[in-house]
Design an enzyme around this catalytic site. Structure first.
Site, mmCIF file in Angstrom:
data_model
loop_
_atom_site.group_PDB
_atom_site.id
_atom_site.type_symbol
_atom_site.label_atom_id
_atom_site.label_comp_id
_atom_site.label_asym_id
_atom_site.label_seq_id
_atom_site.Cartn_x
_atom_site.Cartn_y
_atom_site.Cartn_z
ATOM 1 N N TYR A 56 -1.642 15.980 26.785
ATOM 2 C CA TYR A 56 -2.756 16.017 25.840
ATOM 3 C C TYR A 56 -2.232 15.661 24.455
ATOM 4 O O TYR A 56 -1.217 16.190 24.029
ATOM 5 C CB TYR A 56 -3.383 17.420 25.819
ATOM 6 C CG TYR A 56 -4.877 17.395 25.656
ATOM 7 C CD1 TYR A 56 -5.447 17.310 24.392
ATOM 8 C CD2 TYR A 56 -5.720 17.444 26.757
ATOM 9 C CE1 TYR A 56 -6.818 17.282 24.229
ATOM 10 C CE2 TYR A 56 -7.098 17.418 26.601
ATOM 11 C CZ TYR A 56 -7.635 17.335 25.340
ATOM 12 O OH TYR A 56 -8.994 17.308 25.178
ATOM 13 N N GLU A 58 -4.159 15.017 21.083
ATOM 14 C CA GLU A 58 -5.128 14.854 19.999
ATOM 15 C C GLU A 58 -4.425 14.424 18.714
ATOM 16 O O GLU A 58 -3.369 14.950 18.361
ATOM 17 C CB GLU A 58 -5.876 16.169 19.759
ATOM 18 C CG GLU A 58 -6.956 16.427 20.781
ATOM 19 C CD GLU A 58 -7.837 17.593 20.366
ATOM 20 O OE1 GLU A 58 -7.503 18.285 19.394
ATOM 21 O OE2 GLU A 58 -8.872 17.805 21.029
ATOM 22 N N THR A 228 -13.502 -4.182 24.805
ATOM 23 C CA THR A 228 -12.960 -3.457 25.942
ATOM 24 C C THR A 228 -11.624 -4.092 26.303
ATOM 25 O O THR A 228 -11.255 -5.155 25.787
ATOM 26 C CB THR A 228 -13.911 -3.512 27.143
ATOM 27 O OG1 THR A 228 -14.243 -4.883 27.411
ATOM 28 C CG2 THR A 228 -15.177 -2.725 26.881
ATOM 29 N N LYS A 231 -12.259 -6.786 31.750
ATOM 30 C CA LYS A 231 -12.902 -8.101 31.709
ATOM 31 C C LYS A 231 -11.842 -9.211 31.592
ATOM 32 O O LYS A 231 -10.857 -9.194 32.317
ATOM 33 C CB LYS A 231 -13.940 -8.172 30.588
ATOM 34 C CG LYS A 231 -15.019 -7.077 30.672
ATOM 35 C CD LYS A 231 -16.068 -7.271 29.612
ATOM 36 C CE LYS A 231 -17.172 -6.237 29.674
ATOM 37 N NZ LYS A 231 -16.787 -4.930 29.107
ATOM 38 N N ARG A 237 -9.591 0.117 32.279
ATOM 39 C CA ARG A 237 -10.890 0.439 31.699
ATOM 40 C C ARG A 237 -10.679 1.251 30.422
ATOM 41 O O ARG A 237 -10.476 2.461 30.467
ATOM 42 C CB ARG A 237 -11.737 1.230 32.699
ATOM 43 C CG ARG A 237 -12.050 0.474 33.981
ATOM 44 C CD ARG A 237 -12.851 -0.784 33.728
ATOM 45 N NE ARG A 237 -14.119 -0.499 33.110
ATOM 46 C CZ ARG A 237 -15.237 -0.225 33.771
ATOM 47 N NH1 ARG A 237 -15.238 -0.182 35.088
ATOM 48 N NH2 ARG A 237 -16.365 0.018 33.124
#
Length: 421
Positions: A56, A58, A228, A231, A237
């Site tokens: 994690y 942050e 993004t 693609k 993703r």
């Protein structure tokens, strides 16, 4: 089978492992023409499955709220530096979870609820987050929408200018989800300067083409660029936001703590891998091949009587109006899927039909180019598409099954990243 192997998953959860293997096989056996999809490399797949998912983080590198960031900071910094170098930008944030949150961060950084914003109308090729009514961006802000000219199917820049002068938007979005032509970033920039708006270029669909030199870059024209990472960029993703230096602090605060908590570190690592791949000469060849395949497929479809919005394509994307074929986009897309050709039904400009049962289909060539299909095969793909659409209209399931078998036979000769036959 899936590559890399999922032996531990198979032992722990054979039901889920079976679904993963089924999806890998499905992707292997289909001509995948969904314009927003691709195949990532095995290296990208491996990065998304590492122990980085356990951490994690942050905050940002050097300014975290949890200890133990010595390695994570290096991973995120690597992704940032590769993004800045590849796209030539002052600032890059690689933490957004997907494209919609990336665009929301732009609004949060630069606008207040009720401000006027301008973007392309969804039925004309824009994105939900460019101010469409069902999106938060259309509910929280005052949206002004531009579209395409009926005669050409391309962006009506005169309309953009007139609307901008009339409404004086704070933000102007260019780019979208169903735009088959080159985006004129200099023209949009000139309009934005005239009305003192910030220009935001959403290059989610064409980021890989921009990186590979197959589409002009918005850098130097748009102050903000969102994208993004899947693609045409062929990454995981995720999403990124780029900006001129003056907007860097506001954008970072909008992403965190404004909209999300800890970044997905395994995704950040996979983004770094894909950015490294996109910086290679081989990727430039790939990007240009994507466009060449799209142009060849568009020409072959035109020869078979399909109506293409704007008459063709300049990028990876083709938008087809099936009205003249006597079939709606939804039943056509479903029949094509049964025939081994995966794409999506889509509205077309000035569509008289409802969005869930529109007149068109949207397709793109990024994934099939990754598999190695080239321009010589595009007439065959068009032939299969024509045959499946015709068979759907006639209720000829046998013909659809024959096409699917032919496609499976062809694709057996084209390796797929993430699958071993």
């Amino acid at each position: 089978m899936h590559e890399p192997a999922i032996s531990h998953l198979s032992a722990a959860d054979p039901e889920l492992a079976g679904l993963v293997e089924a999806e890998a096989t499905r992707q292997y056996e289909k001509v995948r023409l969904i314009a927003s999809e691709n195949y990532v490399s095995t290296a990208v797949l491996e990065a998304t499955g590492t122990v980085l998912t356990n951490k994690y983080s942050e905050g940002y590198a050097g300014k975290r709220y949890y200890e133990g960031q010595q390695v994570i900071d290096q991973v995120e910094t690597l992704a940032i530096e590769r993004a800045k170098a590849l796209f030539g930008v002052d600032h890059a944030n690689v933490q957004p979870y997907s494209g919609s949150p990336a665009n929301l961060a732009v609004y949060m950084a630069l606008a207040n609820p009720g401000d006027t914003v301008m973007g392309m109308a969804l039925p004309d090729g824009g994105h939900l987050t460019h101010g469409w009514g069902v999106s938060a961006t259309g509910k929280w802000f005052n949206p002004v929408r531009y579209g395409v000219a009926k005669e050409t199917g391309t962006v009506d820049l005169d309309q953009v200018r007139d609307l901008a002068r009339e409404h004086r938007p704070k933000l102007i979005f260019c780019g979208g989800t169903a735009i088959p032509r080159t985006i004129d970033f200099p023209a949009f920039a000139e309009i934005a300067r005239e009305v003192d708006a910030v220009l935001v270029a959403d290059i989610a669909h064409i980021a890989g083409l921009v990186a590979g030199g197959a589409h002009p870059s918005p850098v130097g024209h748009a102050q903000i660029t969102s994208t993004t990472t899947h693609k045409t960029l062929r990454g995981p993703r995720g999403a990124m936001v780029f900006s001129d230096a003056e907007y860097a602090k506001a954008l970072d605060k909008a992403v965190f703590p404004g909209l999300q908590g800890g970044p997905h570190n395994h995704t950040t690592a996979a983004i770094a891998v894909s950015l490294g791949e996109a910086a290679t000469p081989e990727f430039r060849v790939y990007a240009h091949a994507v466009v060449a395949n799209a142009k060849a497929l568009a020409a072959a479809l035109l020869e078979r009587g399909f109506d293409l919005v704007s008459g063709g394509t300049d990028n990876h994307l083709i938008l087809v109006d099936l009205t003249s074929k006597g079939i709606g986009g939804k039943p056509a897309a479903q029949a094509l899927d049964r025939a081994g050709i995966e794409l999506n039904y889509n509205t077309v400009p000035f569509d008289p039909r409802k969005p869930f049962d529109p007149s068109g289909i949207r397709l793109g060539t990024a994934a099939i180019t990754t598999r190695g299909l080239d321009v010589d095969l595009m007439p065959k793909v068009a032939e299969w598409m024509d045959g499946a659409v015709t068979a759907a209209g006639a209720g000829d399931e046998a013909a659809i099954e024959r096409i699917a078998a032919e496609i499976r036979e062809l694709l057996a000769g084209y390796p797929m990243p993430g699958y071993t036959a």
